[in-house]
Design a protein around this motif. Structure first.
Motif, PDB file in Angstrom:
ATOM      1  N   LEU A  21      46.398  54.340  41.635  1.00  0.00           N
ATOM      2  CA  LEU A  21      45.291  53.386  41.640  1.00  0.00           C
ATOM      3  C   LEU A  21      44.635  53.282  40.264  1.00  0.00           C
ATOM      4  CD1 LEU A  21      43.601  54.172  45.077  1.00  0.00           C
ATOM      5  CD2 LEU A  21      45.078  52.241  44.495  1.00  0.00           C
ATOM      6  N   GLU A  22      44.487  54.403  39.596  1.00  0.00           N
ATOM      7  CA  GLU A  22      43.900  54.377  38.259  1.00  0.00           C
ATOM      8  C   GLU A  22      44.807  53.623  37.285  1.00  0.00           C
ATOM      9  OE1 GLU A  22      43.279  58.500  37.582  1.00  0.00           O
ATOM     10  OE2 GLU A  22      41.339  58.549  38.633  1.00  0.00           O
ATOM     11  N   ALA A  23      46.123  53.774  37.460  1.00  0.00           N
ATOM     12  CA  ALA A  23      47.065  53.043  36.617  1.00  0.00           C
ATOM     13  C   ALA A  23      46.983  51.540  36.873  1.00  0.00           C
ATOM     14  CB  ALA A  23      48.489  53.535  36.860  1.00  0.00           C
ATOM     15  N   GLU A  24      46.528  51.167  38.062  1.00  0.00           N
ATOM     16  CA  GLU A  24      46.366  49.752  38.421  1.00  0.00           C
ATOM     17  C   GLU A  24      44.998  49.212  38.023  1.00  0.00           C
ATOM     18  OE1 GLU A  24      48.509  47.595  39.803  1.00  0.00           O
ATOM     19  OE2 GLU A  24      50.143  49.062  39.784  1.00  0.00           O
ATOM     20  N   GLY A  25      44.181  50.048  37.409  1.00  0.00           N
ATOM     21  CA  GLY A  25      42.905  49.569  36.908  1.00  0.00           C
ATOM     22  C   GLY A  25      41.701  49.861  37.779  1.00  0.00           C
ATOM     23  N   PHE A  26      41.862  50.653  38.833  1.00  0.00           N
ATOM     24  CA  PHE A  26      40.749  50.997  39.703  1.00  0.00           C
ATOM     25  C   PHE A  26      40.083  52.293  39.239  1.00  0.00           C
ATOM     26  CE2 PHE A  26      43.681  48.682  42.566  1.00  0.00           C
ATOM     27  CZ  PHE A  26      42.827  47.674  43.001  1.00  0.00           C
ATOM     28  N   MET A  73      31.096  47.693  54.160  1.00  0.00           N
ATOM     29  CA  MET A  73      32.063  47.995  53.108  1.00  0.00           C
ATOM     30  C   MET A  73      33.491  47.992  53.659  1.00  0.00           C
ATOM     31  SD  MET A  73      32.347  51.568  50.973  1.00  0.00           S
ATOM     32  CE  MET A  73      32.695  52.514  52.475  1.00  0.00           C
ATOM     33  N   PRO A  74      34.437  47.367  52.958  1.00  0.00           N
ATOM     34  CA  PRO A  74      35.823  47.354  53.435  1.00  0.00           C
ATOM     35  C   PRO A  74      36.402  48.755  53.588  1.00  0.00           C
ATOM     36  CG  PRO A  74      35.524  45.750  51.679  1.00  0.00           C
ATOM     37  CD  PRO A  74      34.275  46.572  51.721  1.00  0.00           C
ATOM     38  N   VAL A  75      37.138  48.954  54.675  1.00  0.00           N
ATOM     39  CA  VAL A  75      37.746  50.259  54.970  1.00  0.00           C
ATOM     40  C   VAL A  75      39.194  50.058  55.412  1.00  0.00           C
ATOM     41  CG1 VAL A  75      37.738  52.241  56.543  1.00  0.00           C
ATOM     42  CG2 VAL A  75      35.578  51.381  55.604  1.00  0.00           C
ATOM     43  N   ILE A  76      40.083  50.839  54.818  1.00  0.00           N
ATOM     44  CA  ILE A  76      41.489  50.894  55.238  1.00  0.00           C
ATOM     45  C   ILE A  76      41.746  52.285  55.792  1.00  0.00           C
ATOM     46  CG2 ILE A  76      43.901  50.860  54.470  1.00  0.00           C
ATOM     47  CD1 ILE A  76      43.149  48.858  52.339  1.00  0.00           C
ATOM     48  N   PHE A  77      42.385  52.343  56.957  1.00  0.00           N
ATOM     49  CA  PHE A  77      42.756  53.621  57.551  1.00  0.00           C
ATOM     50  C   PHE A  77      44.190  53.988  57.186  1.00  0.00           C
ATOM     51  CE2 PHE A  77      39.617  54.143  61.247  1.00  0.00           C
ATOM     52  CZ  PHE A  77      39.110  55.310  60.715  1.00  0.00           C
ATOM     53  N   LEU A  78      44.412  55.281  56.953  1.00  0.00           N
ATOM     54  CA  LEU A  78      45.765  55.832  56.872  1.00  0.00           C
ATOM     55  C   LEU A  78      46.056  56.466  58.222  1.00  0.00           C
ATOM     56  CD1 LEU A  78      45.634  57.519  53.346  1.00  0.00           C
ATOM     57  CD2 LEU A  78      46.447  55.232  53.942  1.00  0.00           C
ATOM     58  N   TYR A  98      44.929  48.897  58.239  1.00  0.00           N
ATOM     59  CA  TYR A  98      45.502  50.239  58.319  1.00  0.00           C
ATOM     60  C   TYR A  98      46.872  50.252  57.665  1.00  0.00           C
ATOM     61  CZ  TYR A  98      48.345  48.445  62.176  1.00  0.00           C
ATOM     62  OH  TYR A  98      49.218  47.697  62.931  1.00  0.00           O
ATOM     63  N   VAL A  99      47.260  51.408  57.163  1.00  0.00           N
ATOM     64  CA  VAL A  99      48.586  51.621  56.581  1.00  0.00           C
ATOM     65  C   VAL A  99      49.154  52.885  57.207  1.00  0.00           C
ATOM     66  CG1 VAL A  99      49.883  52.136  54.472  1.00  0.00           C
ATOM     67  CG2 VAL A  99      47.978  50.489  54.405  1.00  0.00           C
ATOM     68  N   LYS A 100      50.403  52.805  57.658  1.00  0.00           N
ATOM     69  CA  LYS A 100      51.024  53.951  58.327  1.00  0.00           C
ATOM     70  C   LYS A 100      51.626  54.930  57.332  1.00  0.00           C
ATOM     71  CE  LYS A 100      52.331  51.648  62.658  1.00  0.00           C
ATOM     72  NZ  LYS A 100      53.464  51.341  63.573  1.00  0.00           N
ATOM     73  N   LYS A 101      51.425  56.228  57.625  1.00  0.00           N
ATOM     74  CA  LYS A 101      52.098  57.280  56.867  1.00  0.00           C
ATOM     75  C   LYS A 101      53.497  57.511  57.451  1.00  0.00           C
ATOM     76  CE  LYS A 101      48.018  60.072  55.617  1.00  0.00           C
ATOM     77  NZ  LYS A 101      47.434  61.425  55.703  1.00  0.00           N
ATOM     78  N   PRO A 102      54.467  57.863  56.618  1.00  0.00           N
ATOM     79  CA  PRO A 102      54.449  57.848  55.152  1.00  0.00           C
ATOM     80  C   PRO A 102      54.452  56.407  54.647  1.00  0.00           C
ATOM     81  CG  PRO A 102      56.652  58.334  55.924  1.00  0.00           C
ATOM     82  CD  PRO A 102      55.783  58.292  57.148  1.00  0.00           C
ATOM     83  N   PHE A 103      53.792  56.150  53.540  1.00  0.00           N
ATOM     84  CA  PHE A 103      53.632  54.778  53.091  1.00  0.00           C
ATOM     85  C   PHE A 103      54.084  54.629  51.642  1.00  0.00           C
ATOM     86  CE2 PHE A 103      49.684  57.112  52.506  1.00  0.00           C
ATOM     87  CZ  PHE A 103      49.403  56.915  51.160  1.00  0.00           C
ATOM     88  N   LEU A 108      50.193  50.138  49.628  1.00  0.00           N
ATOM     89  CA  LEU A 108      48.771  50.444  49.714  1.00  0.00           C
ATOM     90  C   LEU A 108      47.991  49.681  48.645  1.00  0.00           C
ATOM     91  CD1 LEU A 108      46.430  52.013  50.933  1.00  0.00           C
ATOM     92  CD2 LEU A 108      46.981  53.920  49.396  1.00  0.00           C
ATOM     93  N   VAL A 109      48.522  49.618  47.433  1.00  0.00           N
ATOM     94  CA  VAL A 109      47.852  48.872  46.366  1.00  0.00           C
ATOM     95  C   VAL A 109      47.716  47.401  46.749  1.00  0.00           C
ATOM     96  CG1 VAL A 109      48.060  48.032  43.988  1.00  0.00           C
ATOM     97  CG2 VAL A 109      48.526  50.433  44.508  1.00  0.00           C
TER      98      VAL A 109
END
Length: 233
Positions: A21-26, A73-78, A98-103, A108-109
């Protein structure tokens, strides 16, 4: 630059995902349990949270429930790979996605960026860039996209980003049916696939919130096998 809170008790996930995420600018804040995250959020809220469900001290469901008492606030579940109950329950409690593990971290980005874009559509930052920014009045319903504000019969209703977009899409043309596919297009980017159950869960949550201020609320009609319709009251 958007600040993302990543909450998971798996340190490998915290490390690898935060680096991506940091590499993507977050900007990224990491927490390994829900209680630590909640304490930090009480001081300053991030722009979005990505929450694991099963965590020590306070799990993701409890954390989401507490967050929804004070913020949209937006929320995504794993979620775990095969646990559909977690997915449905999370959506009904107010998660946006939501995003399923393993992902895939790329997936996710994309989900994070898609949700932030959806939030921008109904924020003041979008003035002049998007249509439908004016206040909309449909009978007892008033929606102000610039303030992300909803009122029903003069009472405030707090909606998540996804719930707001779905209600806006339905109320824009009272009496016209919106299929689940059409609602998916409104609430999610084209590259993000969700199934019918996801839309249904958001609609159930939306109805519940409206009925909390008006037990007689019935403006959103289900047409089984077809979709949903907003009937102006």
């Amino acid at each position: 630059m958007s600040r993302i809170a990543l909450v998971d008790d798996d340190r490998n996930i915290l490390t690898s995902v935060s680096m991506t995420l940091e590499a993507e600018g977050f900007e990224v804040d990491t927490y390994n349990d829900g209680q630590s995250a909640l304490e930090a959020f009480s001081r300053k809220l991030p722009d979005m949270a990505v929450l694991d469900i099963k965590m020590p001290r306070m799990d993701g469901m409890d954390l989401l429930q507490r967050l929804r008492q004070k913020t949209s606030m937006p929320v995504i579940f794993l979620t775990s790979k095969d646990d559909e109950i977690d997915e449905v329950l999370g959506l009904r409690m107010g998660a946006d996605d939501y995003v399923k593990k393993p992902f895939s971290q790329r997936l996710l980005v994309e989900r994070i960026r898609a949700l932030l874009r959806r939030q921008e559509l109904i924020s003041g930052d979008a003035v002049g860039e998007h249509e439908d920014v004016r206040t909309m009045v449909r009978g007892n319903l008033t929606m102000d996209p610039l303030r992300h504000a909803v009122m029903w019969k003069g009472q405030d209703v707090t909606l998540t980003v996804t719930e707001f977009l779905l209600l806006q899409a339905l109320a824009q043309r009272p009496g016209f049916v919106k299929s689940r596919d059409q609602l998916m297009d409104v609430a999610y980017d084209e590259q993000v696939y969700v199934d019918d159950r996801t839309i249904d869960s958001h609609i159930k949550r939306l109805r519940k919130k409206m009925r909390a201020v008006d037990p007689e609320f019935s403006a959103i009609e289900t047409l089984y096998g077809i979709g949903y319709r907003y009937n102006e009251e």
